[in-house]
Design a protein around this motif. Structure first.
Motif, PDB file in Angstrom:
ATOM      1  N   LYS A 189       0.821  -1.205   0.000  1.00  0.00           N
ATOM      2  CA  LYS A 189       0.000   0.000   0.000  1.00  0.00           C
ATOM      3  C   LYS A 189       0.853   1.252   0.000  1.00  0.00           C
ATOM      4  O   LYS A 189       0.526   2.226  -0.664  1.00  0.00           O
ATOM      5  CB  LYS A 189      -0.930  -0.010   1.205  1.00  0.00           C
ATOM      6  N   THR A 197       3.195  10.357   4.728  1.00  0.00           N
ATOM      7  CA  THR A 197       1.844  10.085   5.216  1.00  0.00           C
ATOM      8  C   THR A 197       1.881  10.150   6.737  1.00  0.00           C
ATOM      9  O   THR A 197       2.893   9.823   7.359  1.00  0.00           O
ATOM     10  CB  THR A 197       1.321   8.688   4.809  1.00  0.00           C
ATOM     11  N   TYR A 222      -1.089  10.073  10.314  1.00  0.00           N
ATOM     12  CA  TYR A 222      -2.477   9.976  10.792  1.00  0.00           C
ATOM     13  C   TYR A 222      -2.460  10.106  12.308  1.00  0.00           C
ATOM     14  O   TYR A 222      -1.586   9.552  12.968  1.00  0.00           O
ATOM     15  CB  TYR A 222      -3.081   8.605  10.419  1.00  0.00           C
ATOM     16  N   ALA A 263      -5.159   3.376  -3.236  1.00  0.00           N
ATOM     17  CA  ALA A 263      -4.391   2.167  -2.922  1.00  0.00           C
ATOM     18  C   ALA A 263      -5.278   1.079  -2.326  1.00  0.00           C
ATOM     19  O   ALA A 263      -4.789   0.020  -1.937  1.00  0.00           O
ATOM     20  CB  ALA A 263      -3.265   2.493  -1.952  1.00  0.00           C
ATOM     21  N   ASP A 309       0.244   3.753  -5.032  1.00  0.00           N
ATOM     22  CA  ASP A 309       0.676   3.619  -3.641  1.00  0.00           C
ATOM     23  C   ASP A 309       0.836   5.013  -3.034  1.00  0.00           C
ATOM     24  O   ASP A 309       0.750   6.031  -3.733  1.00  0.00           O
ATOM     25  CB  ASP A 309       1.954   2.785  -3.536  1.00  0.00           C
ATOM     26  N   CYS A 310       1.091   5.045  -1.734  1.00  0.00           N
ATOM     27  CA  CYS A 310       1.112   6.330  -1.018  1.00  0.00           C
ATOM     28  C   CYS A 310       2.247   7.236  -1.492  1.00  0.00           C
ATOM     29  O   CYS A 310       2.085   8.465  -1.526  1.00  0.00           O
ATOM     30  CB  CYS A 310       1.245   6.097   0.479  1.00  0.00           C
ATOM     31  N   CYS A 339      -2.084  12.103   1.703  1.00  0.00           N
ATOM     32  CA  CYS A 339      -2.208  12.053   3.168  1.00  0.00           C
ATOM     33  C   CYS A 339      -1.103  12.833   3.863  1.00  0.00           C
ATOM     34  O   CYS A 339      -0.428  12.351   4.766  1.00  0.00           O
ATOM     35  CB  CYS A 339      -2.255  10.601   3.638  1.00  0.00           C
TER      36      CYS A 339
END
Ligand code: SF4
Length: 248
Positions: free
Chosen positions: A36, A140, A142, A196, A205-206, A212
């Motif tokens: 991913k 990325t 989160y 993804a 993919d990222c 993000c």
């Protein structure tokens, strides 16, 4: 810094509860592959003084995961695998400490970086992440601590698990990453399906997508993904408010 495969980026108190934590980067030698995320530097945020799997079982993972509702239950990270082996290597002295801003920037230069392969970026002083991604090609990140970590809006996405949480994070100025149940609608005006994801056909993919990166991303809408993998069932239980067994 060439030749390094891993490094300690931070050793000090957690921003969440003041307990000792360590942040370790791996994949510096471009060896990490993940379907991913693509070729990314991984970063692991863990208690410095407690084996990460023991920390999950004792609740001491609050130092690195805060009040995330998934810790110890529906978290997708297999803490007894990669985090544990990286932590053990750090305790053996396998990784040098890279603490000044210029050296951190050099580690991330031209690379895609994942802020918190395990652990919440909000546990770490923001200047560490700022230096690491200053010249990165992408990143990325989160956080489940979005109600208290608004200073991270330019760096990371608010992790939200319901449309109601999404609306609340929107009101506070966040871009979001929303996990949904299969069949739950996507708000086409404000959301898009993570490219993804299985439901998007694993299109990219990222490292290529670059959506993000908090409010620094070009994308203005926010991604959504259907709960997937081994924790999909646990996510459904969580959403339904049912009791979950502790992660095995
Ligand atoms: S939206 Fe893009 S950057 Fe975010 S998880 Fe999906 S592929 Fe990765």
């Amino acid at each position: 810094m060439t030749g390094l495969t891993g490094a300690i980026l931070y050793r000090g108190p957690s921003e969440l509860d003041g307990k000792p934590i360590v942040v370790i980067a791996t994949g510096l030698g471009r060896s990490s592959r993940n379907e991913k995320t693509g070729d990314m530097v991984q970063t692991w945020i863990m208690r410095d003084d407690v084996d990460p799997w023991d920390a999950v079982k004792s609740g001491q993972d609050a130092s690195v995961c805060g009040d995330c509702p998934h810790r110890g239950t529906s978290c997708y990270v297999k803490v007894f695998q990669a985090p544990k082996s990286v932590w053990k290597a750090a305790q053996r002295g396998a990784y040098p400490l890279v603490s000044d801003a210029a050296a951190l920037t050099a580690l991330g230069r031209g690379r895609a970086v994942r802020l918190g392969s395990y652990g919440d970026p909000a546990a770490v002083p923001a200047h560490i992440w700022g230096a690491l991604v200053a010249e990165a090609s992408a990143w990325t990140g989160y956080t489940h601590q979005w109600r208290t970590a608004s200073h991270l809006q330019p760096l990371v996405m608010a992790s939200v698990d319901t449309p109601e949480e999404k609306a609340a994070a929107d009101r506070e100025g966040w871009r979001t990453f929303r996990v949904r149940l299969a069949g739950e609608p996507v708000d086409a005006r404000r959301e898009f399906i993570c490219p993804a994801s299985k439901e998007a056909g694993y299109r990219t993919d990222c490292a290529s997508c670059r959506a993000c990166m908090g409010t620094s991303a070009k994308a203005k809408a926010s991604p959504v993904i259907i709960a997937h993998g081994a924790t999909a069932r646990r996510f459904a239980l969580y959403r339904n408010g049912e009791a979950m067994p502790a992660a095995a």
